[in-house]
Design an enzyme around this catalytic site. Structure first.
Site, short mmCIF file in Angstrom:
data_model
loop_
_atom_site.label_atom_id
_atom_site.label_comp_id
_atom_site.label_asym_id
_atom_site.label_seq_id
_atom_site.Cartn_x
_atom_site.Cartn_y
_atom_site.Cartn_z
CG HIS A 26 1.06 -1.04 -15.63
ND1 HIS A 26 0.82 -2.33 -15.20
CD2 HIS A 26 2.08 -1.11 -16.51
CE1 HIS A 26 1.66 -3.15 -15.80
NE2 HIS A 26 2.43 -2.43 -16.60
CD GLU A 49 12.61 6.25 -3.52
OE1 GLU A 49 12.80 5.69 -2.44
OE2 GLU A 49 13.56 6.63 -4.26
N GLY A 64 0.78 -1.23 0.00
CA GLY A 64 0.00 0.00 0.00
C GLY A 64 0.81 1.28 0.00
CG LEU A 114 -11.88 -5.49 -10.62
CD1 LEU A 114 -11.74 -3.98 -10.64
CD2 LEU A 114 -12.77 -5.95 -9.46
CD GLU A 119 4.38 2.53 -9.13
OE1 GLU A 119 3.37 2.19 -8.51
OE2 GLU A 119 5.32 1.75 -9.38
C1 GAR Z 1 2.90 -0.79 -7.57
O1 GAR Z 1 4.19 -0.73 -8.11
C2 GAR Z 1 1.86 -0.74 -8.67
O2 GAR Z 1 2.21 0.09 -9.72
C3 GAR Z 1 1.83 -2.18 -9.10
O3 GAR Z 1 1.88 -2.91 -7.89
C4 GAR Z 1 2.64 -2.17 -6.93
C5 GAR Z 1 1.84 -2.07 -5.65
O4 GAR Z 1 2.62 -1.49 -4.63
N1 GAR Z 1 0.66 -2.49 -9.89
C6 GAR Z 1 0.68 -3.31 -10.94
O5 GAR Z 1 1.66 -3.92 -11.30
C7 GAR Z 1 -0.66 -3.44 -11.67
N2 GAR Z 1 -0.49 -4.11 -12.93
P1 GAR Z 1 1.96 -0.81 -3.36
O6 GAR Z 1 1.01 -1.84 -2.72
O7 GAR Z 1 3.12 -0.51 -2.46
O8 GAR Z 1 1.23 0.43 -3.80
#
Ligand code: GAR
Length: 212
Positions: free
Chosen positions: A123, A191, A25, A107, A194
């Site tokens: 992503h 960092e 998260g 989903l 995202e």
């Molecule tokens: C993140 O890097 C997000 O971009 C990726 O999972 C991670 C979750 O981290 N999502 C995907 O790969 C979706 N295809 P987080 O739980 O620390 O936010």
């Protein structure tokens, strides 16, 4: 969802947001921090739904005073029953916008079609590279390194029935560095891209929803 009854405070209208998570998260934390810093004036973080029990994302939500529930897919006989339960929660809270922040459960087309341009996803690559079925988490960075790209990044997009195929909202590029491992690359992408992009995209979409 078609006729949202937005919440409001002294600052004005806010879109009610549900964040779907499955793990640590850190992206959820970026949203919580941005909201606390006043950077998402049109966003009301109302609900966190996790596809797994015991994940740290649930703690982060609770620490921020946000209602947080685990709805593990495996406790339901069918995906239909699982999604029905989620929809019930979304309707109870009158959610306007769903944010997938590391949500690993798939989903259904029916679910996605129910919320057109009301679900966004983050992503960890520059779509259309290293995306689609099977590309999630560390795997995305492993593939980017294997290919030898010199630039990667993150994308926030609307969710439609094609995996990672919906309209792009924001993207940010990040350099790949000599000697990167999937882990170091993942950290830099989080960092530099995202955690910056997701709050911006949420505020952008929430602001538009509030305008009506
Ligand atoms: C993140 O890097 C997000 O971009 C990726 O999972 C991670 C979750 O981290 N999502 C995907 O790969 C979706 N295809 P987080 O739980 O620390 O936010």
């Amino acid at each position: 969802m078609d006729n949202p009854d937005f919440s409001s405070d002294q600052q004005g209208k806010k879109a009610k947001i549900a964040v779907f998570v499955s793990g640590g998260g850190t992206n959820l934390q970026a949203l919580i921090d941005a909201a606390a810093a006043g950077k998402m004036p049109h966003a009301d973080l109302k609900l966190v739904i996790s596809s797994k029990e015991g994940v740290y994302a649930l703690e982060r939500a609770k620490n921020a005073g946000i209602e947080a529930v685990a709805v593990p897919r495996k406790t339901f006989d069918s995906r239909e029953a699982y999604e029905k339960e989620i929809i019930k929660m979304l309707e109870q809270e009158e959610i306007d916008l769903i944010v997938l922040a590391g949500f690993l459960s798939v989903l259904s087309e029916d679910f996605v079609k129910r919320y057109p341009e009301r679900i966004i996803n983050i992503h960890p690559s520059l779509i259309p590279s290293f995306c689609g079925d099977g590309f999630y988490g560390l795997k995305v960075h492993e593939e980017a390194l294997k290919y030898g790209v010199k630039v990667t990044g993150a994308t926030v997009h609307f969710v439609n029935e094609i995996t990672d195929g919906g309209k792009i909202i924001l993207q940010k590029a990040v350099d790949v560095e000599e000697g990167d491992t999937p882990e170091t690359l993942q950290k830099r992408v989080m960092e530099q891209a995202e955690w910056v992009l997701l709050p911006r995209a949420v505020e952008l979409v929430a602001g538009k929803l509030c305008e009506g």
